[in-house]
Design a protein around this motif. Structure first.
Motif, PDB file in Angstrom:
ATOM      1  N   LYS A  97     -12.650  -9.786  16.300  1.00  0.00           N
ATOM      2  CA  LYS A  97     -11.411  -8.893  15.444  1.00  0.00           C
ATOM      3  C   LYS A  97     -10.409 -10.046  15.198  1.00  0.00           C
ATOM      4  N   ILE A  98      -9.904  -9.717  14.034  1.00  0.00           N
ATOM      5  CA  ILE A  98      -9.030 -10.653  13.119  1.00  0.00           C
ATOM      6  C   ILE A  98      -8.054  -9.794  12.717  1.00  0.00           C
ATOM      7  N   ASN A  99      -6.825 -10.229  13.169  1.00  0.00           N
ATOM      8  CA  ASN A  99      -5.609  -9.504  12.776  1.00  0.00           C
ATOM      9  C   ASN A  99      -5.049  -9.644  11.486  1.00  0.00           C
ATOM     10  N   ASN A 100      -4.997 -10.881  10.968  1.00  0.00           N
ATOM     11  CA  ASN A 100      -4.632 -11.294   9.518  1.00  0.00           C
ATOM     12  C   ASN A 100      -5.765 -11.741   8.772  1.00  0.00           C
ATOM     13  N   LYS A 101      -6.425 -10.873   8.096  1.00  0.00           N
ATOM     14  CA  LYS A 101      -7.644 -11.115   7.313  1.00  0.00           C
ATOM     15  C   LYS A 101      -7.350 -11.716   6.245  1.00  0.00           C
ATOM     16  N   THR A 102      -7.858 -12.732   5.754  1.00  0.00           N
ATOM     17  CA  THR A 102      -7.637 -13.577   4.392  1.00  0.00           C
ATOM     18  C   THR A 102      -9.079 -13.388   3.695  1.00  0.00           C
ATOM     19  N   HIS A 103      -8.909 -12.466   2.597  1.00  0.00           N
ATOM     20  CA  HIS A 103     -10.045 -12.460   1.563  1.00  0.00           C
ATOM     21  C   HIS A 103      -9.883 -13.679   0.759  1.00  0.00           C
ATOM     22  N   ILE A 104     -10.997 -13.949   0.394  1.00  0.00           N
ATOM     23  CA  ILE A 104     -11.193 -15.308  -0.621  1.00  0.00           C
ATOM     24  C   ILE A 104     -11.583 -14.922  -2.150  1.00  0.00           C
ATOM     25  N   TYR A 105     -10.719 -15.564  -2.885  1.00  0.00           N
ATOM     26  CA  TYR A 105     -11.306 -15.068  -4.413  1.00  0.00           C
ATOM     27  C   TYR A 105     -11.130 -16.821  -5.177  1.00  0.00           C
ATOM     28  N   LEU A 106     -12.221 -17.362  -5.587  1.00  0.00           N
ATOM     29  CA  LEU A 106     -11.931 -18.478  -6.235  1.00  0.00           C
ATOM     30  C   LEU A 106     -12.447 -18.869  -7.634  1.00  0.00           C
ATOM     31  N   LYS A 107     -11.917 -19.614  -8.273  1.00  0.00           N
ATOM     32  CA  LYS A 107     -12.317 -19.867  -9.566  1.00  0.00           C
ATOM     33  C   LYS A 107     -11.928 -18.486 -10.561  1.00  0.00           C
ATOM     34  N   GLY A 108     -13.167 -18.339 -11.323  1.00  0.00           N
ATOM     35  CA  GLY A 108     -13.099 -16.974 -12.231  1.00  0.00           C
ATOM     36  C   GLY A 108     -13.046 -15.837 -11.529  1.00  0.00           C
ATOM     37  N   ALA A 109     -13.366 -15.746 -10.153  1.00  0.00           N
ATOM     38  CA  ALA A 109     -13.221 -14.658  -9.421  1.00  0.00           C
ATOM     39  C   ALA A 109     -11.871 -14.151  -9.033  1.00  0.00           C
ATOM     40  N   LYS A 110     -11.037 -15.199  -9.012  1.00  0.00           N
ATOM     41  CA  LYS A 110      -9.429 -14.740  -8.743  1.00  0.00           C
ATOM     42  C   LYS A 110      -8.918 -13.579  -9.683  1.00  0.00           C
ATOM     43  N   ALA A 111      -9.544 -13.314 -11.069  1.00  0.00           N
ATOM     44  CA  ALA A 111      -9.439 -12.301 -11.633  1.00  0.00           C
ATOM     45  C   ALA A 111      -9.704 -10.919 -11.151  1.00  0.00           C
TER      46      ALA A 111
END
Length: 117
Positions: A97-111
């Motif tokens: 169980k993760i209450n404050n999920k952080t999804h990760i988008y790096l480099k060109g995938a930030k778009a």
């Protein structure tokens, strides 16, 4: 059950560049969400069709022995106009169980997720 997403672009299609990218993305998912690797049920990885040098799922599994019992599935993304090049995405499913999920988008995938920056 918790679902976490991540994506990154590799600098080029070589085993070393793909490994660096997939491991960087996974390491940030792990760190930012304080993941317990024993709680991960499966990891689904997709990559764009221009990644041909190696299977990113194999590289990620080999990067950490704690992932030996995790189910991995790797697929090629649908090819469409204006798709990112050399992009690897992760969908991780964990029992943790993760209450404050952080999804990760790096480099060109930030778009891919401007709302996540």
């Amino acid at each position: 059950m918790t679902f976490l997403r991540g994506a990154i672009t590799a600098d080029k299609d070589t085993p070393q560049a793909v490994k660096q990218a997939i491991c960087e993305c996974f390491d940030q998912l792990k760190e930012k969400n304080k993941l317990d690797l024993k709680e991960i049920g499966c990891i689904i990885i997709s990559c764009t069709k221009d990644i041909k040098s190696i299977n990113p799922a194999t590289l990620l599994r080999e990067s950490d022995s704690q992932l030996n019992d995790v189910a991995f599935f790797c697929v090629e993304e649908h090819d469409f106009t204006d798709a990112l090049n050399l992009c690897v995405r992760i969908l991780l499913i964990t029992e943790q169980k993760i209450n404050n999920k952080t999804h990760i988008y790096l480099k060109g995938a930030k778009a891919l997720r401007r709302d996540n920056q």
